[in-house]
Motif scaffolding. Sequence first.
Motif, PDB file in Angstrom:
ATOM      1  N   HIS A 180       0.841  -1.205   0.000  1.00  0.00           N
ATOM      2  CA  HIS A 180       0.000   0.000   0.000  1.00  0.00           C
ATOM      3  C   HIS A 180       0.875   1.254   0.000  1.00  0.00           C
ATOM      4  O   HIS A 180       0.613   2.211  -0.742  1.00  0.00           O
ATOM      5  CB  HIS A 180      -0.912  -0.016   1.227  1.00  0.00           C
ATOM      6  N   LEU A 181       1.918   1.232   0.803  1.00  0.00           N
ATOM      7  CA  LEU A 181       2.817   2.388   0.843  1.00  0.00           C
ATOM      8  C   LEU A 181       3.451   2.632  -0.524  1.00  0.00           C
ATOM      9  O   LEU A 181       3.507   3.773  -1.000  1.00  0.00           O
ATOM     10  CB  LEU A 181       3.906   2.167   1.891  1.00  0.00           C
ATOM     11  N   LEU A 182       3.911   1.586  -1.154  1.00  0.00           N
ATOM     12  CA  LEU A 182       4.564   1.738  -2.460  1.00  0.00           C
ATOM     13  C   LEU A 182       3.576   2.211  -3.522  1.00  0.00           C
ATOM     14  O   LEU A 182       3.939   2.995  -4.410  1.00  0.00           O
ATOM     15  CB  LEU A 182       5.217   0.423  -2.865  1.00  0.00           C
ATOM     16  N   GLU A 183       2.328   1.765  -3.423  1.00  0.00           N
ATOM     17  CA  GLU A 183       1.305   2.255  -4.346  1.00  0.00           C
ATOM     18  C   GLU A 183       1.064   3.748  -4.150  1.00  0.00           C
ATOM     19  O   GLU A 183       0.885   4.499  -5.114  1.00  0.00           O
ATOM     20  CB  GLU A 183       0.000   1.481  -4.139  1.00  0.00           C
ATOM     21  N   LEU A 184       1.077   4.199  -2.912  1.00  0.00           N
ATOM     22  CA  LEU A 184       0.897   5.621  -2.634  1.00  0.00           C
ATOM     23  C   LEU A 184       2.064   6.428  -3.183  1.00  0.00           C
ATOM     24  O   LEU A 184       1.872   7.522  -3.735  1.00  0.00           O
ATOM     25  CB  LEU A 184       0.752   5.851  -1.127  1.00  0.00           C
ATOM     26  N   ILE A 185       3.263   5.907  -3.018  1.00  0.00           N
ATOM     27  CA  ILE A 185       4.428   6.611  -3.554  1.00  0.00           C
ATOM     28  C   ILE A 185       4.349   6.707  -5.073  1.00  0.00           C
ATOM     29  O   ILE A 185       4.745   7.718  -5.670  1.00  0.00           O
ATOM     30  CB  ILE A 185       5.724   5.925  -3.085  1.00  0.00           C
ATOM     31  N   ASP A 186       3.792   5.672  -5.702  1.00  0.00           N
ATOM     32  CA  ASP A 186       3.616   5.717  -7.163  1.00  0.00           C
ATOM     33  C   ASP A 186       2.760   6.913  -7.588  1.00  0.00           C
ATOM     34  O   ASP A 186       2.938   7.454  -8.678  1.00  0.00           O
ATOM     35  CB  ASP A 186       2.964   4.426  -7.666  1.00  0.00           C
ATOM     36  N   LEU A 221       5.982   2.032  11.559  1.00  0.00           N
ATOM     37  CA  LEU A 221       7.434   2.035  11.752  1.00  0.00           C
ATOM     38  C   LEU A 221       8.067   0.817  11.090  1.00  0.00           C
ATOM     39  O   LEU A 221       9.115   0.927  10.431  1.00  0.00           O
ATOM     40  CB  LEU A 221       7.756   2.059  13.251  1.00  0.00           C
ATOM     41  N   ALA A 222       7.436  -0.333  11.232  1.00  0.00           N
ATOM     42  CA  ALA A 222       7.973  -1.553  10.637  1.00  0.00           C
ATOM     43  C   ALA A 222       8.033  -1.438   9.112  1.00  0.00           C
ATOM     44  O   ALA A 222       9.014  -1.855   8.482  1.00  0.00           O
ATOM     45  CB  ALA A 222       7.130  -2.758  11.051  1.00  0.00           C
ATOM     46  N   ILE A 223       7.004  -0.880   8.512  1.00  0.00           N
ATOM     47  CA  ILE A 223       6.959  -0.746   7.057  1.00  0.00           C
ATOM     48  C   ILE A 223       7.977   0.282   6.577  1.00  0.00           C
ATOM     49  O   ILE A 223       8.703   0.072   5.598  1.00  0.00           O
ATOM     50  CB  ILE A 223       5.541  -0.371   6.596  1.00  0.00           C
ATOM     51  N   LEU A 224       8.051   1.404   7.259  1.00  0.00           N
ATOM     52  CA  LEU A 224       8.941   2.489   6.840  1.00  0.00           C
ATOM     53  C   LEU A 224      10.408   2.131   6.963  1.00  0.00           C
ATOM     54  O   LEU A 224      11.265   2.751   6.318  1.00  0.00           O
ATOM     55  CB  LEU A 224       8.645   3.749   7.657  1.00  0.00           C
ATOM     56  N   THR A 225      10.733   1.130   7.790  1.00  0.00           N
ATOM     57  CA  THR A 225      12.126   0.710   7.960  1.00  0.00           C
ATOM     58  C   THR A 225      12.407  -0.643   7.305  1.00  0.00           C
ATOM     59  O   THR A 225      13.504  -1.189   7.469  1.00  0.00           O
ATOM     60  CB  THR A 225      12.488   0.631   9.456  1.00  0.00           C
ATOM     61  N   ASP A 226      11.465  -1.166   6.568  1.00  0.00           N
ATOM     62  CA  ASP A 226      11.629  -2.451   5.883  1.00  0.00           C
ATOM     63  C   ASP A 226      12.666  -2.300   4.763  1.00  0.00           C
ATOM     64  O   ASP A 226      12.560  -1.410   3.915  1.00  0.00           O
ATOM     65  CB  ASP A 226      10.279  -2.883   5.315  1.00  0.00           C
ATOM     66  N   ASN A 227      13.657  -3.167   4.746  1.00  0.00           N
ATOM     67  CA  ASN A 227      14.711  -3.074   3.733  1.00  0.00           C
ATOM     68  C   ASN A 227      14.166  -3.233   2.322  1.00  0.00           C
ATOM     69  O   ASN A 227      14.673  -2.602   1.379  1.00  0.00           O
ATOM     70  CB  ASN A 227      15.795  -4.124   3.999  1.00  0.00           C
ATOM     71  N   VAL A 229      11.250  -2.271   1.296  1.00  0.00           N
ATOM     72  CA  VAL A 229      10.608  -1.000   0.967  1.00  0.00           C
ATOM     73  C   VAL A 229      11.668   0.019   0.567  1.00  0.00           C
ATOM     74  O   VAL A 229      11.517   0.738  -0.433  1.00  0.00           O
ATOM     75  CB  VAL A 229       9.764  -0.483   2.154  1.00  0.00           C
ATOM     76  N   ARG A 230      12.737   0.083   1.323  1.00  0.00           N
ATOM     77  CA  ARG A 230      13.815   1.035   1.007  1.00  0.00           C
ATOM     78  C   ARG A 230      14.365   0.768  -0.391  1.00  0.00           C
ATOM     79  O   ARG A 230      14.591   1.704  -1.169  1.00  0.00           O
ATOM     80  CB  ARG A 230      14.921   0.933   2.049  1.00  0.00           C
ATOM     81  N   SER A 231      14.560  -0.485  -0.726  1.00  0.00           N
ATOM     82  CA  SER A 231      15.092  -0.832  -2.045  1.00  0.00           C
ATOM     83  C   SER A 231      14.099  -0.485  -3.145  1.00  0.00           C
ATOM     84  O   SER A 231      14.482   0.057  -4.194  1.00  0.00           O
ATOM     85  CB  SER A 231      15.428  -2.323  -2.099  1.00  0.00           C
ATOM     86  N   GLU A 235      14.448   2.224  -6.318  1.00  0.00           N
ATOM     87  CA  GLU A 235      14.288   1.814  -7.712  1.00  0.00           C
ATOM     88  C   GLU A 235      13.254   2.656  -8.452  1.00  0.00           C
ATOM     89  O   GLU A 235      13.261   2.714  -9.684  1.00  0.00           O
ATOM     90  CB  GLU A 235      13.908   0.339  -7.776  1.00  0.00           C
ATOM     91  N   LYS A 236      12.359   3.295  -7.710  1.00  0.00           N
ATOM     92  CA  LYS A 236      11.319   4.110  -8.348  1.00  0.00           C
ATOM     93  C   LYS A 236      11.866   5.424  -8.904  1.00  0.00           C
ATOM     94  O   LYS A 236      11.195   6.112  -9.673  1.00  0.00           O
ATOM     95  CB  LYS A 236      10.181   4.394  -7.353  1.00  0.00           C
ATOM     96  N   GLY A 237      13.062   5.790  -8.488  1.00  0.00           N
ATOM     97  CA  GLY A 237      13.637   7.006  -9.031  1.00  0.00           C
ATOM     98  C   GLY A 237      13.178   8.281  -8.364  1.00  0.00           C
ATOM     99  O   GLY A 237      13.425   9.371  -8.877  1.00  0.00           O
TER     100      GLY A 237
END
Length: 252
Positions: A180-186, A221-227, A229-231, A235-237
């Motif tokens: 969900h977080l990555l979709e929002l960042i998209d 916190l767990a999602i925001l610090t997930d490796n 997720v960071r990667s 990659e999204k630029g």
Amino acid sequence: MTKLIINADDFGYSKGVNLGIIEAYQNGIVTSATLMTNMPGARHAAALALQNPNLGVGIHLVLDCGRPVNENVPSLINEKGDFHRANALIEVAELVDIEKEYTSQIEKFLSFGLSPTHLDSHHHLHGHEKIFPIVSKLARKYHLPVRKVSADLQHSSNIELSTVQHFIPDFYGDSLTAEHLLELIDQSLSYESAELMCHPAYIDEPLLTGSSYALQRVRELAILTDNNVRSAVAEKGVELVTYKEAFNQSFV
């Protein structure tokens, strides 16, 4: 490339919140936080901010949580000296008291030796039609950007003030996932600048007993610090920045 600010709200609420935000900054994707100068953990947050100078720190203006900084704002408080709840506050708050309190909160922030990057507010009250003109006045006085309050390009906030093109408030709730977080960042990728709001924290007694949004913050916190997720974010630029970098300005 999109300049993306990932801002942790409620810095200063308590030590648990403060330490969670710093963890999300040091070992996650959080770049920015906004500090509640009226709350018990404010000085602790300020000390952590000074120890982490690359964390962007703005001011989380507060009218409906805890007690005021200014001692003479009678229309903002109940018989116990606490702020009114938001709905009641809007009805009874006098504009002169709102401006006095917000100014006191900004000045208290400055007294910590910090340079604010921007203004936002608890429960987005800075965007309320009654309150926004005061926030706009103070943003211009202190030369600060503000969190976006309207998608209407003709809204005065988008004409007179510095604000990002897109604001994402949706990383919030009971069933958050990394996907969900990555979709929002998209959603930010088609804009030059964007801000995503979050509320990471460790749970402590003040948060557990004082906030209806407590346990969910540990999941954030767990999602925001997930490796992973960071990667994926790398990659999204997107370029993870603070408000200072987004607007290339020197603030107060």
